[in-house]
Design an enzyme around this catalytic site. Sequence first.
Site, PDB file in Angstrom:
ATOM      1  N   LEU A   1       0.787  -1.249   0.005  1.00  0.00           N
ATOM      2  CA  LEU A   1       0.152  -0.090  -0.057  1.00  0.00           C
ATOM      3  C   LEU A   1       0.934   1.286   0.010  1.00  0.00           C
ATOM      4  O   LEU A   1       0.304   2.289  -0.276  1.00  0.00           O
ATOM      5  CB  LEU A   1      -0.821  -0.166   1.141  1.00  0.00           C
ATOM      6  CG  LEU A   1      -1.891  -1.131   1.257  1.00  0.00           C
ATOM      7  CD1 LEU A   1      -2.626  -1.237   2.544  1.00  0.00           C
ATOM      8  CD2 LEU A   1      -2.940  -1.051   0.091  1.00  0.00           C
TER       9      LEU A   1
ATOM     10  N   LYS B   1      14.695  -6.590   4.993  1.00  0.00           N
ATOM     11  CA  LYS B   1      14.976  -5.809   5.960  1.00  0.00           C
ATOM     12  C   LYS B   1      16.393  -5.865   6.848  1.00  0.00           C
ATOM     13  O   LYS B   1      16.659  -4.903   7.261  1.00  0.00           O
ATOM     14  CB  LYS B   1      13.810  -5.495   6.866  1.00  0.00           C
ATOM     15  CG  LYS B   1      12.445  -5.120   6.471  1.00  0.00           C
ATOM     16  CD  LYS B   1      11.367  -4.820   7.595  1.00  0.00           C
ATOM     17  CE  LYS B   1      10.201  -4.015   6.967  1.00  0.00           C
ATOM     18  NZ  LYS B   1       9.213  -3.699   7.994  1.00  0.00           N
TER      19      LYS B   1
ATOM     20  N   GLY C   1       5.268 -12.843  18.403  1.00  0.00           N
ATOM     21  CA  GLY C   1       5.819 -12.806  17.281  1.00  0.00           C
ATOM     22  C   GLY C   1       7.292 -12.409  17.305  1.00  0.00           C
ATOM     23  O   GLY C   1       7.677 -11.794  18.371  1.00  0.00           O
TER      24      GLY C   1
ATOM     25  N   GLY D   1       9.518 -11.948  14.309  1.00  0.00           N
ATOM     26  CA  GLY D   1      10.123 -11.272  13.125  1.00  0.00           C
ATOM     27  C   GLY D   1      10.469  -9.947  13.145  1.00  0.00           C
ATOM     28  O   GLY D   1      10.749  -9.421  14.014  1.00  0.00           O
TER      29      GLY D   1
ATOM     30  N   ILE E   1      10.905 -21.027  19.800  1.00  0.00           N
ATOM     31  CA  ILE E   1      11.560 -20.409  20.967  1.00  0.00           C
ATOM     32  C   ILE E   1      12.612 -19.939  20.852  1.00  0.00           C
ATOM     33  O   ILE E   1      13.052 -19.044  21.483  1.00  0.00           O
ATOM     34  CB  ILE E   1      11.332 -21.499  22.150  1.00  0.00           C
ATOM     35  CG1 ILE E   1      11.369 -20.635  23.647  1.00  0.00           C
ATOM     36  CG2 ILE E   1      12.373 -22.852  22.167  1.00  0.00           C
ATOM     37  CD1 ILE E   1      10.049 -19.838  23.724  1.00  0.00           C
TER      38      ILE E   1
ATOM     39  N   TYR F   1      -2.628  -4.829   9.010  1.00  0.00           N
ATOM     40  CA  TYR F   1      -3.418  -3.817   8.817  1.00  0.00           C
ATOM     41  C   TYR F   1      -4.510  -4.188   7.569  1.00  0.00           C
ATOM     42  O   TYR F   1      -5.234  -3.131   7.275  1.00  0.00           O
ATOM     43  CB  TYR F   1      -2.548  -2.615   8.168  1.00  0.00           C
ATOM     44  CG  TYR F   1      -1.471  -3.077   7.153  1.00  0.00           C
ATOM     45  CD1 TYR F   1      -1.656  -3.180   5.870  1.00  0.00           C
ATOM     46  CD2 TYR F   1      -0.143  -3.086   7.651  1.00  0.00           C
ATOM     47  CE1 TYR F   1      -0.855  -3.368   4.864  1.00  0.00           C
ATOM     48  CE2 TYR F   1       1.104  -3.468   6.619  1.00  0.00           C
ATOM     49  CZ  TYR F   1       0.431  -3.830   5.296  1.00  0.00           C
ATOM     50  OH  TYR F   1       1.395  -4.102   4.452  1.00  0.00           O
TER      51      TYR F   1
ATOM     52  N   ARG G   1       6.437 -19.141  18.352  1.00  0.00           N
ATOM     53  CA  ARG G   1       6.359 -20.573  18.147  1.00  0.00           C
ATOM     54  C   ARG G   1       7.685 -21.193  17.941  1.00  0.00           C
ATOM     55  O   ARG G   1       7.761 -22.359  18.079  1.00  0.00           O
ATOM     56  CB  ARG G   1       5.413 -20.984  17.052  1.00  0.00           C
ATOM     57  CG  ARG G   1       5.773 -20.444  15.532  1.00  0.00           C
ATOM     58  CD  ARG G   1       4.787 -20.762  14.711  1.00  0.00           C
ATOM     59  NE  ARG G   1       5.440 -20.153  13.160  1.00  0.00           N
ATOM     60  CZ  ARG G   1       4.645 -20.317  12.072  1.00  0.00           C
ATOM     61  NH1 ARG G   1       3.484 -21.142  12.310  1.00  0.00           N
ATOM     62  NH2 ARG G   1       5.230 -19.810  11.093  1.00  0.00           N
TER      63      ARG G   1
HETATM   64  P1  NAP Z   1       8.264 -11.998   9.597  1.00  0.00           P
HETATM   65  O1  NAP Z   1       9.551 -11.509   9.678  1.00  0.00           O
HETATM   66  O2  NAP Z   1       7.953 -12.895   8.599  1.00  0.00           O
HETATM   67  O3  NAP Z   1       7.752 -12.459  11.116  1.00  0.00           O
HETATM   68  C1  NAP Z   1       6.492 -13.114  11.138  1.00  0.00           C
HETATM   69  C2  NAP Z   1       6.620 -13.775  12.406  1.00  0.00           C
HETATM   70  O4  NAP Z   1       5.299 -14.387  12.724  1.00  0.00           O
HETATM   71  C3  NAP Z   1       7.462 -14.788  12.930  1.00  0.00           C
HETATM   72  O5  NAP Z   1       7.853 -14.808  14.214  1.00  0.00           O
HETATM   73  C4  NAP Z   1       6.738 -16.125  12.818  1.00  0.00           C
HETATM   74  O6  NAP Z   1       7.019 -17.348  13.410  1.00  0.00           O
HETATM   75  C5  NAP Z   1       5.334 -15.730  13.219  1.00  0.00           C
HETATM   76  N1  NAP Z   1       4.253 -16.352  12.582  1.00  0.00           N
HETATM   77  C6  NAP Z   1       3.663 -16.742  11.444  1.00  0.00           C
HETATM   78  N2  NAP Z   1       2.931 -17.479  11.534  1.00  0.00           N
HETATM   79  C7  NAP Z   1       2.525 -17.880  12.763  1.00  0.00           C
HETATM   80  C8  NAP Z   1       1.417 -18.789  13.375  1.00  0.00           C
HETATM   81  N3  NAP Z   1       0.587 -19.112  12.571  1.00  0.00           N
HETATM   82  N4  NAP Z   1       1.470 -18.679  14.627  1.00  0.00           N
HETATM   83  C9  NAP Z   1       2.502 -18.137  15.400  1.00  0.00           C
HETATM   84  N5  NAP Z   1       3.433 -17.369  14.732  1.00  0.00           N
HETATM   85  C10 NAP Z   1       3.382 -17.158  13.608  1.00  0.00           C
HETATM   86  O7  NAP Z   1       7.345 -10.844   9.299  1.00  0.00           O
HETATM   87  P2  NAP Z   1       7.173  -9.116   9.868  1.00  0.00           P
HETATM   88  O8  NAP Z   1       7.894  -8.275   9.003  1.00  0.00           O
HETATM   89  O9  NAP Z   1       7.526  -9.352  11.437  1.00  0.00           O
HETATM   90  O10 NAP Z   1       5.610  -8.881   9.871  1.00  0.00           O
HETATM   91  C11 NAP Z   1       4.812  -9.424  10.613  1.00  0.00           C
HETATM   92  C12 NAP Z   1       3.248  -8.824  10.484  1.00  0.00           C
HETATM   93  O11 NAP Z   1       3.495  -7.526  10.877  1.00  0.00           O
HETATM   94  C13 NAP Z   1       2.838  -9.111   8.787  1.00  0.00           C
HETATM   95  O12 NAP Z   1       1.380  -9.238   8.880  1.00  0.00           O
HETATM   96  C14 NAP Z   1       3.173  -7.406   8.518  1.00  0.00           C
HETATM   97  O13 NAP Z   1       2.333  -7.201   7.313  1.00  0.00           O
HETATM   98  C15 NAP Z   1       2.875  -6.722   9.622  1.00  0.00           C
HETATM   99  N6  NAP Z   1       3.527  -5.275   9.559  1.00  0.00           N
HETATM  100  C16 NAP Z   1       2.679  -4.118   9.971  1.00  0.00           C
HETATM  101  C17 NAP Z   1       3.288  -3.054   9.982  1.00  0.00           C
HETATM  102  C18 NAP Z   1       2.609  -1.817   9.892  1.00  0.00           C
HETATM  103  O14 NAP Z   1       3.093  -0.698   9.670  1.00  0.00           O
HETATM  104  N7  NAP Z   1       1.351  -1.924  10.253  1.00  0.00           N
HETATM  105  C19 NAP Z   1       4.702  -3.051   9.647  1.00  0.00           C
HETATM  106  C20 NAP Z   1       5.567  -4.025   9.659  1.00  0.00           C
HETATM  107  C21 NAP Z   1       5.044  -5.436   9.661  1.00  0.00           C
HETATM  108  P3  NAP Z   1       8.499 -18.332  12.820  1.00  0.00           P
HETATM  109  O15 NAP Z   1       9.586 -17.500  12.569  1.00  0.00           O
HETATM  110  O16 NAP Z   1       8.380 -19.409  13.661  1.00  0.00           O
HETATM  111  O17 NAP Z   1       7.917 -18.794  11.526  1.00  0.00           O
END
Ligand code: NAP
Length: 270
Positions: free
Chosen positions: A15, A65, A125, A127, A151, A214, A149
């Site tokens: 977006l 990132k 989370g 990530g 640890i 979002y 998930r």
């Molecule tokens: P990421 O680096 O891929 O990390 C995702 C995290 O979620 C990891 O810890 C993953 O665990 C965990 N996860 C995924 N599926 C899961 C499940 N079913 N049960 C439990 N844990 C689960 O992604 P990210 O960049 O951190 O982004 C995470 C979310 O934040 C996304 O939806 C993104 O769109 C959102 N976000 C929003 C903004 C905003 O401005 N609002 C900014 C950044 C990100 P594992 O490592 O064990 O797979």
Amino acid sequence: MGTYAVIGDPIDHSLSPLIHNAAFRKLEMDSAYISFRIRKGELQDGLESLAAAGIAGFNVTIPHKVDIMKLLDETSKECATVGACNTVKIKDGKMMGHNTDVQGFLSPLEQRSVKFESAKALVLGTGGAARAVVSGLASKGVRITVAGRTIHKAQDVALLGRDGAASIDFANAASVAAESDIIVNATPLGMNDEQSPIPADSICPKSVVYDIVYRPIKTALIKAATERGALVIYGYEMLLAQAALSFEIWHNTPAPYDAMKQALLGMHAS
Ligand code: NAP
């Protein structure tokens, strides 16, 4: 005034072009913002293509990132602390990395005057987004529990917390949620109609519940928290705040927040 971009993969649904191009129209700036797909493992080549195209700055999203950090000429303090970068400004051929996710996350909490002193937070989370969330909360002195998930990843992110935050298995998050003043979902759970990661009966009405997902705007967690009477903060608020901060880094002028918000929410309403 230059061309800007967001890089990542997948990138089609970003977006950011909508938000930044709305800002350019509002301020009558002769600039454009595009999305540019760079696959994992192809970051260096992708950046060379961007430089050749004369890009003045860009946002960085999944999966680059963290990987981009080693390719930057300079990094801001937030960037270095979090170990991830979401905004790059190019000046005189040099890439300066920033992380606007940290302050972008904090701004909606600050706008609501949420009390950080003696507060306890649960972050779901581990990530890139969770790293920014934990860094931001730690900078305010909040006591943090990270639920993951995997640890060892939760333990690693917890190191960003002041005096080391606690880490728990994701399966135990609901019991900690009940005692948390601030609950943050920083997993993608909610994007695809999943159940709320925290059941409604584990949410205290006095808590602040912040879902950084979002899209959709009203995730199952937001609905559960609203049902419980908790204060909710939407992921689009962080999205807009981090975008406004990136805009200000590139253009040295206040971002037209309302025009950016209108573009984003207008799109959701249609
Ligand atoms: P990421 O680096 O891929 O990390 C995702 C995290 O979620 C990891 O810890 C993953 O665990 C965990 N996860 C995924 N599926 C899961 C499940 N079913 N049960 C439990 N844990 C689960 O992604 P990210 O960049 O951190 O982004 C995470 C979310 O934040 C996304 O939806 C993104 O769109 C959102 N976000 C929003 C903004 C905003 O401005 N609002 C900014 C950044 C990100 P594992 O490592 O064990 O797979």
